[in-house]
Design a protein around this motif. Structure first.
Motif, PDB file in Angstrom:
ATOM      1  N   ALA A   1      12.407  16.068  78.458  1.00 19.64           N
ATOM      2  CA  ALA A   1      12.668  16.582  79.620  1.00 19.64           C
ATOM      3  C   ALA A   1      12.475  15.071  80.586  1.00 19.64           C
ATOM      4  CB  ALA A   1      11.423  17.549  80.175  1.00 19.64           C
ATOM      5  N   THR A   2      12.979  15.394  81.825  1.00 23.42           N
ATOM      6  CA  THR A   2      13.015  14.253  82.476  1.00 23.42           C
ATOM      7  C   THR A   2      12.160  14.380  83.868  1.00 23.42           C
ATOM      8  OG1 THR A   2      14.899  14.875  83.943  1.00 23.42           O
ATOM      9  CG2 THR A   2      15.208  13.727  82.060  1.00 23.42           C
ATOM     10  N   PRO A   3      11.591  13.474  84.780  1.00 31.16           N
ATOM     11  CA  PRO A   3      11.105  13.742  85.751  1.00 31.16           C
ATOM     12  C   PRO A   3      11.774  14.993  86.512  1.00 31.16           C
ATOM     13  CG  PRO A   3      10.961  11.639  85.603  1.00 31.16           C
ATOM     14  CD  PRO A   3      12.048  12.039  84.502  1.00 31.16           C
ATOM     15  N   LEU A   4      12.991  14.848  86.998  1.00 32.34           N
ATOM     16  CA  LEU A   4      13.794  15.954  87.558  1.00 32.34           C
ATOM     17  C   LEU A   4      13.466  17.390  86.937  1.00 32.34           C
ATOM     18  CD1 LEU A   4      16.779  14.115  88.678  1.00 32.34           C
ATOM     19  CD2 LEU A   4      15.467  15.172  90.181  1.00 32.34           C
ATOM     20  N   ASP A   5      13.415  17.291  85.667  1.00 31.13           N
ATOM     21  CA  ASP A   5      13.392  18.660  84.892  1.00 31.13           C
ATOM     22  C   ASP A   5      11.829  19.238  85.288  1.00 31.13           C
ATOM     23  OD1 ASP A   5      15.674  18.776  83.715  1.00 31.13           O
ATOM     24  OD2 ASP A   5      14.818  17.368  82.125  1.00 31.13           O
ATOM     25  N   ALA A   6      10.788  18.054  85.410  1.00 26.88           N
ATOM     26  CA  ALA A   6       9.683  18.772  85.878  1.00 26.88           C
ATOM     27  C   ALA A   6       9.370  19.123  87.184  1.00 26.88           C
ATOM     28  CB  ALA A   6       8.605  17.423  85.441  1.00 26.88           C
ATOM     29  N   LEU A   7      10.044  18.411  88.170  1.00 32.79           N
ATOM     30  CA  LEU A   7      10.193  18.688  89.729  1.00 32.79           C
ATOM     31  C   LEU A   7      10.857  20.094  89.892  1.00 32.79           C
ATOM     32  CD1 LEU A   7       9.232  17.669  92.152  1.00 32.79           C
ATOM     33  CD2 LEU A   7      11.362  16.226  92.567  1.00 32.79           C
ATOM     34  N   TYR A   8      12.056  20.407  88.928  1.00 36.00           N
ATOM     35  CA  TYR A   8      12.651  21.780  89.217  1.00 36.00           C
ATOM     36  C   TYR A   8      11.848  22.684  88.715  1.00 36.00           C
ATOM     37  CZ  TYR A   8      16.531  24.841  88.469  1.00 36.00           C
ATOM     38  OH  TYR A   8      17.452  25.976  88.666  1.00 36.00           O
ATOM     39  N   ASN A   9      11.297  22.601  87.725  1.00 45.64           N
ATOM     40  CA  ASN A   9      10.185  23.607  87.335  1.00 45.64           C
ATOM     41  C   ASN A   9       9.039  23.978  88.239  1.00 45.64           C
ATOM     42  OD1 ASN A   9      11.493  23.981  84.860  1.00 45.64           O
ATOM     43  ND2 ASN A   9       9.644  23.930  83.541  1.00 45.64           N
TER      44      ASN A   9
ATOM     45  N   GLN B   1       1.385  13.119  86.659  1.00 42.68           N
ATOM     46  CA  GLN B   1       0.839  13.754  85.158  1.00 42.68           C
ATOM     47  C   GLN B   1       1.955  13.577  84.224  1.00 42.68           C
ATOM     48  OE1 GLN B   1      -0.707  17.718  85.637  1.00 42.68           O
ATOM     49  NE2 GLN B   1      -0.901  17.829  83.284  1.00 42.68           N
ATOM     50  N   PHE B   2       3.071  13.844  84.601  1.00 47.85           N
ATOM     51  CA  PHE B   2       4.288  13.994  83.600  1.00 47.85           C
ATOM     52  C   PHE B   2       4.735  12.753  83.280  1.00 47.85           C
ATOM     53  CE2 PHE B   2       8.947  13.833  82.984  1.00 47.85           C
ATOM     54  CZ  PHE B   2       9.037  14.714  81.763  1.00 47.85           C
ATOM     55  N   THR B   3       4.673  11.745  83.909  1.00 48.45           N
ATOM     56  CA  THR B   3       5.491  10.378  83.869  1.00 48.45           C
ATOM     57  C   THR B   3       4.271   9.467  83.102  1.00 48.45           C
ATOM     58  OG1 THR B   3       5.135   9.644  85.968  1.00 48.45           O
ATOM     59  CG2 THR B   3       6.977  10.540  85.631  1.00 48.45           C
ATOM     60  N   ARG B   4       2.939   9.478  83.503  1.00 50.56           N
ATOM     61  CA  ARG B   4       1.766   8.581  83.114  1.00 50.56           C
ATOM     62  C   ARG B   4       2.485   7.125  83.071  1.00 50.56           C
ATOM     63  NH1 ARG B   4       0.653  12.356  77.539  1.00 50.56           N
ATOM     64  NH2 ARG B   4      -0.115  14.149  78.776  1.00 50.56           N
ATOM     65  N   GLY B   5       3.005   6.821  84.210  1.00 48.12           N
ATOM     66  CA  GLY B   5       2.979   5.446  84.253  1.00 48.12           C
ATOM     67  C   GLY B   5       4.431   4.828  83.556  1.00 48.12           C
ATOM     68  N   ARG B   6       5.379   5.685  83.237  1.00 49.09           N
ATOM     69  CA  ARG B   6       6.495   5.241  82.480  1.00 49.09           C
ATOM     70  C   ARG B   6       7.558   4.769  83.406  1.00 49.09           C
ATOM     71  NH1 ARG B   6       8.049  10.246  79.109  1.00 49.09           N
ATOM     72  NH2 ARG B   6       7.042  11.439  80.857  1.00 49.09           N
ATOM     73  N   TYR B   7       7.301   5.124  84.699  1.00 49.17           N
ATOM     74  CA  TYR B   7       8.420   4.536  85.828  1.00 49.17           C
ATOM     75  C   TYR B   7       7.863   3.761  86.851  1.00 49.17           C
ATOM     76  CZ  TYR B   7      11.213   8.529  83.738  1.00 49.17           C
ATOM     77  OH  TYR B   7      11.924   9.252  82.867  1.00 49.17           O
ATOM     78  N   ALA B   8       8.567   3.155  87.789  1.00 51.09           N
ATOM     79  CA  ALA B   8       8.057   2.362  88.696  1.00 51.09           C
ATOM     80  C   ALA B   8       7.391   3.195  89.719  1.00 51.09           C
ATOM     81  CB  ALA B   8       9.037   1.634  89.305  1.00 51.09           C
ATOM     82  N   ASP B   9       6.564   2.516  90.548  1.00 50.02           N
ATOM     83  CA  ASP B   9       5.637   3.332  91.705  1.00 50.02           C
ATOM     84  C   ASP B   9       6.362   4.134  92.447  1.00 50.02           C
ATOM     85  OD1 ASP B   9       3.289   2.580  90.124  1.00 50.02           O
ATOM     86  OD2 ASP B   9       3.034   0.818  91.527  1.00 50.02           O
ATOM     87  N   GLY B  10       7.249   3.513  92.856  1.00 50.22           N
ATOM     88  CA  GLY B  10       8.318   4.335  94.037  1.00 50.22           C
ATOM     89  C   GLY B  10       9.258   5.177  93.533  1.00 50.22           C
ATOM     90  N   TYR B  11       9.346   5.457  92.362  1.00 49.55           N
ATOM     91  CA  TYR B  11      10.373   6.642  91.728  1.00 49.55           C
ATOM     92  C   TYR B  11      10.123   7.562  92.076  1.00 49.55           C
ATOM     93  CZ  TYR B  11      13.503   8.758  88.438  1.00 49.55           C
ATOM     94  OH  TYR B  11      14.476   9.424  87.886  1.00 49.55           O
ATOM     95  N   THR B  12       8.848   7.986  91.604  1.00 52.99           N
ATOM     96  CA  THR B  12       8.409   9.572  91.878  1.00 52.99           C
ATOM     97  C   THR B  12       8.389   9.899  93.271  1.00 52.99           C
ATOM     98  OG1 THR B  12       6.079   9.116  91.546  1.00 52.99           O
ATOM     99  CG2 THR B  12       7.006   9.936  89.506  1.00 52.99           C
TER     100      THR B  12
END
Length: 206
Positions: A87-95, A143-154
């Motif tokens: 799953a991607t961050p978008l999937d988490a956000l969609y849920n 909580q989902f990304t656990r630091g895997r993406y840049a700070d501004g992405y989420t």
């Protein structure tokens, strides 16, 4: 000792929510100019002093109705629970959006926006409701990304998605909420279709 504290906290939450429900119902029935704090406490069955322990004004109490719903949703639902491993961050956000924006919540939120358009004193409080929704989304994504993406992405994702809901609620976009019927040739887009197209734009990089 902790159980007593928990019970006391639950009682406080229940009292605040009862006052908020009464305030929101009175706002829908009479408009913001058509009731006072005394009407709220009488409808909810509490004292004016109790109201003052939770809210500074009736506008804050009306908005607290939605903030209470958001808090309950956050406690009762985990949008990350059913996500697949890829799953991607978008999937988490969609849920999360599907859990937050239930049919009932969307319809009541649209009523709240309509009230805010009529009574400018509500505007700062409706912004606070959207802020709570976005904070919940931001915390979920972190909580989902656990630091895997840049700070501004989420922050960018959350801002884009929740910003897209405002024109639905204030009527600038012709979108039918769940449960609404198409009237004649209005050309309104069903909510689910709008949601899917919005996420398609995001997935494809606009």
């Amino acid at each position: 000792m902790n159980s007593k504290l928990n019970l006391r906290d639950k009682k406080k939450e229940a009292t605040a929510y009862a006052l908020a429900v009464a305030a929101f119902e009175l706002a829908l029935e009479h408009g913001m100019d058509g009731f006072i704090v005394d009407d709220v406490v009488q409808k909810a069955g509490y004292s004016r002093r109790t109201f003052a322990n939770y809210f500074s004004c009736k506008e804050e109490a009306v908005a607290a109705y939605f903030i209470g719903i958001i808090a309950v949703q956050e406690k009762e639902n985990n949008p990350l629970a059913a996500l697949p491993s890829d799953a991607t961050p978008l999937d988490a956000l969609y849920n999360l959006l599907k859990l937050q924006f239930t049919s009932e919540f969307l319809h009541k939120l649209r009523q709240f926006v309509s009230l805010a358009n009529q009574y400018p004193s509500l505007e700062p409080y409706i912004l606070n409701v959207f802020r709570h929704l976005q904070i919940t989304a931001q915390e979920t994504l972190e909580q989902f990304t656990r630091g895997r993406y840049a700070d501004g992405y989420t922050h960018l994702l959350v801002g884009a998605v929740y910003g897209a809901f405002v024109p639905i609620l204030d009527g600038r976009l012709n979108v039918m909420l769940p449960g609404e019927q198409q009237s004649g040739d209005s050309g309104a887009m069903p909510f689910q279709q709008y949601l899917n197209s919005m996420f398609a734009y995001l997935r494809n990089g606009f």
